[in-house]
Design a protein around this motif. Sequence first.
Motif, PDB file in Angstrom:
ATOM      1  N   GLN A   1     -42.635 -16.099  -2.790  1.00 19.09           N
ATOM      2  CA  GLN A   1     -41.749 -16.182  -2.664  1.00 19.09           C
ATOM      3  C   GLN A   1     -41.038 -15.786  -4.050  1.00 19.09           C
ATOM      4  O   GLN A   1     -40.962 -15.870  -5.104  1.00 19.09           O
ATOM      5  CB  GLN A   1     -40.761 -17.680  -2.036  1.00 19.09           C
ATOM      6  CG  GLN A   1     -39.287 -17.191  -1.921  1.00 19.09           C
ATOM      7  CD  GLN A   1     -38.506 -17.910  -0.976  1.00 19.09           C
ATOM      8  OE1 GLN A   1     -38.951 -18.852  -0.655  1.00 19.09           O
ATOM      9  NE2 GLN A   1     -37.961 -18.711  -1.930  1.00 19.09           N
ATOM     10  N   SER A   2     -40.824 -14.621  -3.812  1.00 16.98           N
ATOM     11  CA  SER A   2     -39.979 -13.519  -4.744  1.00 16.98           C
ATOM     12  C   SER A   2     -38.616 -14.201  -5.894  1.00 16.98           C
ATOM     13  O   SER A   2     -38.208 -15.097  -4.999  1.00 16.98           O
ATOM     14  CB  SER A   2     -40.108 -12.413  -4.451  1.00 16.98           C
ATOM     15  OG  SER A   2     -38.859 -11.782  -3.329  1.00 16.98           O
ATOM     16  N   VAL A   3     -38.515 -14.209  -6.798  1.00 19.83           N
ATOM     17  CA  VAL A   3     -37.566 -14.462  -7.335  1.00 19.83           C
ATOM     18  C   VAL A   3     -37.180 -13.542  -8.202  1.00 19.83           C
ATOM     19  O   VAL A   3     -37.308 -12.890  -8.853  1.00 19.83           O
ATOM     20  CB  VAL A   3     -37.489 -15.400  -8.694  1.00 19.83           C
ATOM     21  CG1 VAL A   3     -36.425 -15.922  -9.071  1.00 19.83           C
ATOM     22  CG2 VAL A   3     -37.695 -16.711  -8.195  1.00 19.83           C
ATOM     23  N   THR A   4     -35.301 -12.600  -8.025  1.00 21.89           N
ATOM     24  CA  THR A   4     -34.867 -11.718  -8.323  1.00 21.89           C
ATOM     25  C   THR A   4     -33.995 -11.735  -9.020  1.00 21.89           C
ATOM     26  O   THR A   4     -33.229 -13.343  -9.271  1.00 21.89           O
ATOM     27  CB  THR A   4     -34.341 -10.687  -6.936  1.00 21.89           C
ATOM     28  OG1 THR A   4     -33.684 -11.695  -6.322  1.00 21.89           O
ATOM     29  CG2 THR A   4     -35.719 -10.776  -6.478  1.00 21.89           C
ATOM     30  N   GLY A   5     -32.745 -10.953  -9.623  1.00 24.82           N
ATOM     31  CA  GLY A   5     -31.972 -10.883  -9.894  1.00 24.82           C
ATOM     32  C   GLY A   5     -30.232 -10.612  -9.485  1.00 24.82           C
ATOM     33  O   GLY A   5     -30.454  -8.934  -9.027  1.00 24.82           O
TER      34      GLY A   5
END
Length: 211
Positions: A64-68
């Motif tokens: 699962q991606s983590v972004t700003g």
Amino acid sequence: MKGLHFLTSALAAFVASSKSSADFVIEKEFEAVTCGSSIKLAHAATGVRMHSHQITYGTGSGQQSVTGFSNGDDTNSLFVVESAFGAQQCQRGAAIKCGDVVRLQHLNTKNRLHSHLHISPLSNQQEVSAYGHTNTDDNWQIVCIDKKDKVWKREGKVRVLHVSTQKFLSANARHKFSNPIPGQLEVCAVKGAGQNEVWQVQEGIFFAQLE
């Protein structure tokens, strides 16, 4: 009734923390980031909030991606403060001290902020993901920038150090995703400790600090 009063206080803190700092004063019992609180971690240089969602990376780990993300009202930017993997469960409302090691659990998907030796998709740094099976790679140390601080303060500037690899949580305005998450920034982990590695707790649902 005491429990209801406590819940009301916590919700009041959430409403207050959604306003600009000029609009409110943080009450003393809510000054520290505490165990069990749900926080939004804002990137000091760009203002984006650390964010996750049910979109996986197309490269690297495929986790699962983590972004700003720039929208401060999105609940996908809430992370719950937990004790470190392998440590005794912290007491709800216990202040997180500078130097403490914690895990951050994504509120909506229950996956935890994670890093490992995979390469991040845009900057070729170390990938940061949200992972569903907890282990030591979910442990992050809170490094307070103001050496006078004893606890992790709301709106206080910190760096967030991945314990296993000794790299800092980072974002950079130059590294933006296109579809399916256009405009969101890559969040990764890097060796350096500059301005792009500075974070602050802004909005959230906060438990009052224990006496």
